[in-house]
Design a protein around this motif. Structure first.
Motif, PDB file in Angstrom:
ATOM      1  N   VAL A 147       0.551  -1.399   0.172  1.00 13.85           N
ATOM      2  CA  VAL A 147      -0.017  -0.113   0.030  1.00 13.85           C
ATOM      3  C   VAL A 147       1.232   1.501   0.210  1.00 13.85           C
ATOM      4  CG1 VAL A 147      -1.362   0.832   1.536  1.00 13.85           C
ATOM      5  CG2 VAL A 147      -1.752  -1.435   1.249  1.00 13.85           C
ATOM      6  N   LYS A 148       0.415   2.120  -0.664  1.00 14.39           N
ATOM      7  CA  LYS A 148       1.246   3.633  -0.752  1.00 14.39           C
ATOM      8  C   LYS A 148       0.182   4.348  -0.252  1.00 14.39           C
ATOM      9  CE  LYS A 148       4.174   6.130  -4.757  1.00 14.39           C
ATOM     10  NZ  LYS A 148       4.563   6.498  -6.338  1.00 14.39           N
ATOM     11  N   HIS A 149       1.429   4.458   1.053  1.00 20.11           N
ATOM     12  CA  HIS A 149       0.622   5.251   1.856  1.00 20.11           C
ATOM     13  C   HIS A 149       0.482   7.208   1.225  1.00 20.11           C
ATOM     14  CE1 HIS A 149      -0.976   2.342   4.408  1.00 20.11           C
ATOM     15  NE2 HIS A 149       0.566   1.823   4.555  1.00 20.11           N
ATOM     16  N   ARG A 150       0.062   7.169   2.197  1.00 26.37           N
ATOM     17  CA  ARG A 150      -0.439   9.770   1.867  1.00 26.37           C
ATOM     18  C   ARG A 150       1.427  10.406   2.079  1.00 26.37           C
ATOM     19  NH1 ARG A 150      -2.527  13.530   5.121  1.00 26.37           N
ATOM     20  NH2 ARG A 150      -3.431  11.688   5.933  1.00 26.37           N
ATOM     21  N   VAL A 151       0.935   9.120   4.062  1.00 24.50           N
ATOM     22  CA  VAL A 151       2.563  10.096   4.357  1.00 24.50           C
ATOM     23  C   VAL A 151       2.948   8.785   5.387  1.00 24.50           C
ATOM     24  CG1 VAL A 151       1.546  12.468   4.735  1.00 24.50           C
ATOM     25  CG2 VAL A 151       0.805  10.131   6.534  1.00 24.50           C
ATOM     26  N   GLU A 152       4.096   9.103   5.932  1.00 22.03           N
ATOM     27  CA  GLU A 152       4.794   8.251   6.556  1.00 22.03           C
ATOM     28  C   GLU A 152       4.472   8.669   7.836  1.00 22.03           C
ATOM     29  OE1 GLU A 152       9.137   8.335   5.961  1.00 22.03           O
ATOM     30  OE2 GLU A 152       8.651   8.377   3.685  1.00 22.03           O
ATOM     31  N   GLY A 153       4.581   7.172   8.733  1.00 20.90           N
ATOM     32  CA  GLY A 153       4.244   7.024  10.278  1.00 20.90           C
ATOM     33  C   GLY A 153       2.780   6.827  10.629  1.00 20.90           C
ATOM     34  N   GLU A 154       2.940   6.889  11.731  1.00 30.67           N
ATOM     35  CA  GLU A 154       0.748   6.639  11.851  1.00 30.67           C
ATOM     36  C   GLU A 154       0.402   7.464  11.057  1.00 30.67           C
ATOM     37  OE1 GLU A 154      -0.264   4.480  13.732  1.00 30.67           O
ATOM     38  OE2 GLU A 154       1.615   2.583  13.976  1.00 30.67           O
ATOM     39  N   HIS A 155      -0.688   7.133  10.816  1.00 29.73           N
ATOM     40  CA  HIS A 155      -2.268   7.872  10.739  1.00 29.73           C
ATOM     41  C   HIS A 155      -2.593   6.854   9.408  1.00 29.73           C
ATOM     42  CE1 HIS A 155      -0.154   6.196   6.241  1.00 29.73           C
ATOM     43  NE2 HIS A 155      -0.878   7.080   6.013  1.00 29.73           N
ATOM     44  N   ALA A 156      -4.300   8.020   9.794  1.00 30.05           N
ATOM     45  CA  ALA A 156      -6.013   7.586   9.126  1.00 30.05           C
ATOM     46  C   ALA A 156      -5.344   7.897   7.954  1.00 30.05           C
ATOM     47  CB  ALA A 156      -6.697   8.036  10.013  1.00 30.05           C
ATOM     48  N   CYS A 157      -5.733   6.161   6.690  1.00 27.71           N
ATOM     49  CA  CYS A 157      -5.444   6.752   5.487  1.00 27.71           C
ATOM     50  C   CYS A 157      -6.889   7.326   4.815  1.00 27.71           C
ATOM     51  CB  CYS A 157      -5.399   5.008   5.436  1.00 27.71           C
ATOM     52  SG  CYS A 157      -4.036   3.756   5.834  1.00 27.71           S
ATOM     53  N   THR A 158      -6.852   7.662   4.103  1.00 31.27           N
ATOM     54  CA  THR A 158      -8.055   8.082   3.564  1.00 31.27           C
ATOM     55  C   THR A 158      -7.870   7.396   1.956  1.00 31.27           C
ATOM     56  OG1 THR A 158      -6.198  10.287   2.697  1.00 31.27           O
ATOM     57  CG2 THR A 158      -6.977  10.724   4.496  1.00 31.27           C
ATOM     58  N   ALA A 159      -8.671   7.835   0.871  1.00 31.53           N
ATOM     59  CA  ALA A 159      -8.780   8.004  -0.559  1.00 31.53           C
ATOM     60  C   ALA A 159      -7.497   7.821  -1.214  1.00 31.53           C
ATOM     61  CB  ALA A 159      -9.387   8.060  -0.601  1.00 31.53           C
ATOM     62  N   LYS A 160      -6.354   8.956  -0.602  1.00 31.18           N
ATOM     63  CA  LYS A 160      -5.058   8.740  -1.380  1.00 31.18           C
ATOM     64  C   LYS A 160      -3.815   7.864  -0.902  1.00 31.18           C
ATOM     65  CE  LYS A 160      -5.059  13.723  -1.772  1.00 31.18           C
ATOM     66  NZ  LYS A 160      -4.679  15.281  -1.190  1.00 31.18           N
ATOM     67  N   CYS A 161      -3.762   6.940  -0.296  1.00 34.71           N
ATOM     68  CA  CYS A 161      -3.439   5.558   0.562  1.00 34.71           C
ATOM     69  C   CYS A 161      -4.128   4.727   0.015  1.00 34.71           C
ATOM     70  CB  CYS A 161      -3.625   5.394   1.952  1.00 34.71           C
ATOM     71  SG  CYS A 161      -2.888   7.014   3.184  1.00 34.71           S
ATOM     72  N   ARG A 162      -3.052   4.612  -1.349  1.00 33.15           N
ATOM     73  CA  ARG A 162      -3.930   3.185  -2.628  1.00 33.15           C
ATOM     74  C   ARG A 162      -3.024   2.301  -2.948  1.00 33.15           C
ATOM     75  NH1 ARG A 162      -5.790   7.395  -7.421  1.00 33.15           N
ATOM     76  NH2 ARG A 162      -6.335   8.282  -5.645  1.00 33.15           N
ATOM     77  N   PRO A 163      -3.910   1.219  -3.164  1.00 35.68           N
ATOM     78  CA  PRO A 163      -2.642  -0.502  -3.810  1.00 35.68           C
ATOM     79  C   PRO A 163      -1.570   0.383  -4.350  1.00 35.68           C
ATOM     80  CG  PRO A 163      -4.481  -1.154  -3.157  1.00 35.68           C
ATOM     81  CD  PRO A 163      -4.848   0.293  -2.902  1.00 35.68           C
ATOM     82  N   HIS A 164       0.037   0.045  -4.530  1.00 35.91           N
ATOM     83  CA  HIS A 164       0.829   0.489  -5.314  1.00 35.91           C
ATOM     84  C   HIS A 164       0.377   0.236  -6.676  1.00 35.91           C
ATOM     85  CE1 HIS A 164       4.280   1.175  -7.271  1.00 35.91           C
ATOM     86  NE2 HIS A 164       4.801  -0.230  -7.986  1.00 35.91           N
ATOM     87  N   VAL A 165       0.655   0.901  -8.359  1.00 35.91           N
ATOM     88  CA  VAL A 165       0.860   0.146  -9.641  1.00 35.91           C
ATOM     89  C   VAL A 165       1.598  -0.037 -10.272  1.00 35.91           C
ATOM     90  CG1 VAL A 165      -0.874   0.422 -11.292  1.00 35.91           C
ATOM     91  CG2 VAL A 165      -2.076   0.489  -9.100  1.00 35.91           C
ATOM     92  N   CYS A 166       2.789  -0.699 -10.519  1.00 35.94           N
ATOM     93  CA  CYS A 166       3.932  -0.083 -11.440  1.00 35.94           C
ATOM     94  C   CYS A 166       3.479   0.646 -12.221  1.00 35.94           C
ATOM     95  CB  CYS A 166       4.649  -2.046 -11.722  1.00 35.94           C
ATOM     96  SG  CYS A 166       4.872  -2.480 -10.297  1.00 35.94           S
ATOM     97  N   LYS A 167       4.747   1.157 -12.317  1.00 30.82           N
ATOM     98  CA  LYS A 167       4.760   2.776 -13.365  1.00 30.82           C
ATOM     99  C   LYS A 167       5.803   2.797 -14.100  1.00 30.82           C
ATOM    100  CE  LYS A 167       0.968   5.751 -12.018  1.00 30.82           C
ATOM    101  NZ  LYS A 167       0.564   6.891 -11.442  1.00 30.82           N
ATOM    102  N   PRO A 168       5.950   1.873 -15.417  1.00 29.93           N
ATOM    103  CA  PRO A 168       7.527   1.831 -15.594  1.00 29.93           C
ATOM    104  C   PRO A 168       8.433   3.148 -16.297  1.00 29.93           C
ATOM    105  CG  PRO A 168       6.296   1.231 -17.511  1.00 29.93           C
ATOM    106  CD  PRO A 168       5.020   1.621 -16.231  1.00 29.93           C
ATOM    107  N   LEU A 169       9.557   3.150 -15.844  1.00 25.52           N
ATOM    108  CA  LEU A 169      10.600   4.892 -16.620  1.00 25.52           C
ATOM    109  C   LEU A 169      10.471   4.751 -18.024  1.00 25.52           C
ATOM    110  CD1 LEU A 169      11.361   7.323 -15.279  1.00 25.52           C
ATOM    111  CD2 LEU A 169      13.690   5.966 -14.148  1.00 25.52           C
TER     112      LEU A 169
END
Length: 496
Positions: free
Chosen positions: A149-171
Motif C-alpha cells: 500500500v502506497k501511503h499518503r504520509v509516513e508514520g502513524e496516520h489515518a489512511c484516506t483515499a490517497k492511500c492506495r495499492p501500489h501500481v507499477c509504472k515503468p520509467l
C-alpha cells in the motif's frame, strides 16, 4: 620461502600472503599495500583469497605479481568508496549548467541513490547496471514485484483515499538512458581519478533511444488554442509568439523588451534549487536572430502598448529591462517556466486537446517544412545546433512527406513521356505472338496445320512445354482448333 607465510618488499609496496584462518583449510590470502585512500586517508590494500589446493602457493604468487603490476602501472583502484561518495564528489567538481544539474540531482536522488548508492564502486559492473535499468523499466519505484500500500504520509496516520495499492509504472526509456549517461559521466571521472580501473557503464547497454515522434497540434486545433488563449490578450501573445518563432518556454520567460529590436532570443530562464528565477544562455549557447512577420510585429506592438498603459496607471516609467511576458502589472518579474507549462496544459485540457507547450515548437517546425522552407533555415529559427542534424533527425517524417510532395510536383511539370510497345515478357508469349501475326497476315490460312509443338520448340529454342503453352494460348483466343490425337489447325483470324 616458508610453506605457511612469506613477505616481500618491492620498492614502496609491501606484498604478503598468509594462511586465511577464516577461509577453508590451507587457503592463502594475498594482501598488497596500494597507497592511501584519498577519501579516508587510511592505508589501502588489495586483497584476494586463493582456494586450497596442490598449487595454492603458486597461484598466490601469480596473484601477488598481478597486484604488484597493477600498483606499479597505477591500474588498481585507490579507494573502497561507495557510489554515493563518488556522486557527491563528482557533482562538486563537474561543470554543469544549473538546470541540467537540477535534473541530474533529482534523478540520482529518486532512482539511483536508494538502490545503488551504498554499493562499493569495485562491485559495480555491467550486469548490475543492466539489471538496475531493467528494474526501472518494470517499475520506477523498484517494488520488486511485491504488492504493498502506497501511503499518503509516513508514520502513524489515518489512511484516506490517497492511500492506495501500489501500481507499477515503468520509467520511460529516455529517462533510463539519461540515468545511464549520468552514471557513465561520474564513473568516467572515477577512472580518471583512479578510484576504479574500468568504467562499468561503458560495458553496459542502456535502452535503445526512442524514435523521435513530435506531435504538433493539427492546424484546426492550433486555431482553437489561439482563440482560447486570446481571452487574455497578454497570454495569447505568448502563445502566438511560441507558434510563430518556435521559441522554447525558457526563452519566452526570459525575453525582455530590449531584446525586441525585433531581434534575438539570446537568454533562457530556469528555476534555481530554491525556486528563484535565474537566467542563463540558451540551450545551444548561441545567439540567433529571428525574423518576425508583420502580424507578429503587430501582436507585440499591441502588447507593448498595454504594458505602457499599465505603467501610466501605476505612475511608473517603462524600463527596457522589464520582461515582455509577466504575471506582474509592471512586468518586473518574468514567468516561471513551469507556470507557462501548467497554464498551457490547463488550456489544452479545457479544449480536449492532447498537447503540451513544447508541441507549439513542433508546430512551428512542421509548418515551415510543409511550406517548403529548407532545413538549414528551419534549424536556424529553432536554434538547433549541428547545421540541421537535429532537425533532420527529429522531423524526418515531415521531411519525407515534403520530399514526396516535391516529387509529385516535379512529375506534374515533366513533358509527356513517349510510349513504346512492350515486348512480350515470356517465351511462350513470344511464340504465340508470332503465330498470331502469321494468322493475321494470311501466312497461315484457315484450315492450315500448325507446326507441331516439337517443331515449334526446336525453331524457338524453347522446351516442348513452352511451345504447348503457346498453342493453348492461341486456342483460348479461338485462333486455332485443337483436338486430342489430331494436329492443331488454324481456325481463322478475328478481332479479340
Amino acid at each position: 620461502m616458508e610453506p605457511s607465510t612469506y613477505r616481500r618488499l618491492c620498492g614502496r609496496h609491501e606484498a604478503t600472503a598468509q594462511r586465511d584462518h577464516r577461509a577453508p583449510q590451507r587457503s592463502l590470502r594475498v594482501r598488497i599495500y596500494a597507497g592511501v585512500d584519498p577519501l579516508t586517508g587510511k592505508r589501502h590494500y588489495l586483497t584476494e583469497t586463493v582456494p586450497a589446493g596442490r598449487n595454492t602457493e603458486r597461484e598466490a604468487e601469480k596473484v601477488r605479481t598481478r597486484f604488484l603490476n597493477e600498483v606499479d602501472e597505477k591500474r588498481n583502484p585507490r579507494t573502497r568508496a561507495m557510489l554515493n561518495q563518488l556522486l557527491n564528489k563528482w557533482l562538486d567538481v563537474a561543470d554543469i549548467e544549473p538546470t541540467t544539474r537540477m535534473g541530474y540531482v533529482n534523478k540520482l536522488n529518486k532512482h539511483v541513490r536508494p538502490v545503488l548508492g551504498k554499493l562499493a564502486l569495485t562491485r559495480l559492473d555491467a550486469e548490475t547496471l543492466e539489471s538496475f535499468y531493467a528494474s526501472l523499466r518494470r517499475c520506477r519505484d523498484w517494488c520488486g514485484g511485491k504488492a504493498y500500500v502506497k501511503h499518503r504520509v509516513e508514520g502513524e496516520h489515518a489512511c484516506t483515499a490517497k492511500c492506495r495499492p501500489h501500481v507499477c509504472k515503468p520509467l520511460s526509456a529516455s529517462s533510463v538512458r539519461q540515468i545511464h549517461w549520468i552514471l557513465s559521466g561520474a564513473l568516467s571521472r572515477a577512472v580518471r581519478w583512479r578510484w576504479i580501473a574500468v568504467n562499468p557503464a561503458g560495458q553496459a547497454d542502456p535502452p535503445a533511444p526512442p524514435h523521435p515522434d513530435p506531435q504538433p497540434p493539427h492546424p484546426t486545433d492550433a486555431a482553437r488554442i489561439i482563440t482560447e488563449s486570446w481571452r487574455d490578450p497578454d497570454w495569447g501573445a505568448l502563445v502566438w509568439l511560441a507558434m510563430t518563432t518556435g521559441a522554447r518556454r525558457g526563452e519566452l520567460a526570459a525575453l525582455r523588451w530590449h531584446h525586441l529590436d525585433l531581434a534575438a532570443l539570446r537568454r533562457s530562464a530556469y528555476l534555481d534549487a530554491d525556486g528563484t528565477l535565474q537566467e542563463m544562455d540558451t540551450k545551444t549557447h548561441q545567439q540567433r536572430r529571428v525574423a518576425l512577420d508583420p502580424e507578429t510585429v503587430a501582436v507585440l506592438t499591441e502588447l507593448h502598448a498595454r504594458y505602457v498603459d499599465r505603467l501610466a496607471q501605476l505612475d511608473a516609467t517603462a524600463d527596457p529591462a522589464d520582461y515582455v511576458f509577466s504575471p506582474e502589472p509592471d512586468n518586473s518579474r518574468g514567468y516561471r517556466p513551469d507556470t507557462i507549462t501548467q497554464r498551457y496544459g490547463r488550456l489544452a485540457k479545457r479544449l480536449g486537446i492532447d498537447s503540451h507547450i513544447h508541441a507549439l515548437r513542433h508546430y512551428s517546425a512542421t509548418e515551415l517544412i510543409n511550406a517548403g522552407v529548407d532545413v538549414r533555415t528551419v534549424a536556424g529559427r529553432l536554434g538547433h545546433g549541428g547545421g540541421g542534424t537535429t532537425t533532420l533527425r527529429v522531423y524526418a517524417a515531415w521531411l519525407s512527406e515534403s520530399d514526396q510532395r516535391a516529387a509529385v510536383t516535379l512529375a506534374a511539370r515533366m513533358p509527356t513521356r513517349p510510349t513504346s510497345p512492350t515486348p512480350p515478357s515470356s517465351p511462350y508469349r513470344v511464340i504465340a505472338e508470332e503465330l498470331r501475326e502469321q494468322i493475321r497476315t494470311g501466312s497461315l490460312k484457315p484450315g492450315d496445320p500448325l507446326p507441331t509443338v516439337t517443331e515449334l520448340a526446336a525453331a524457338y529454342g524453347a522446351s516442348v512445354g513452352t511451345a504447348h503453352r503457346a498453342v493453348a494460348l492461341l486456342a483460348a483466343a479461338g485462333l486455332v482448333n485443337v483436338a486430342r490425337g489430331r494436329r492443331a489447325t488454324v481456325a481463322g483470324w478475328h478481332h479479340e
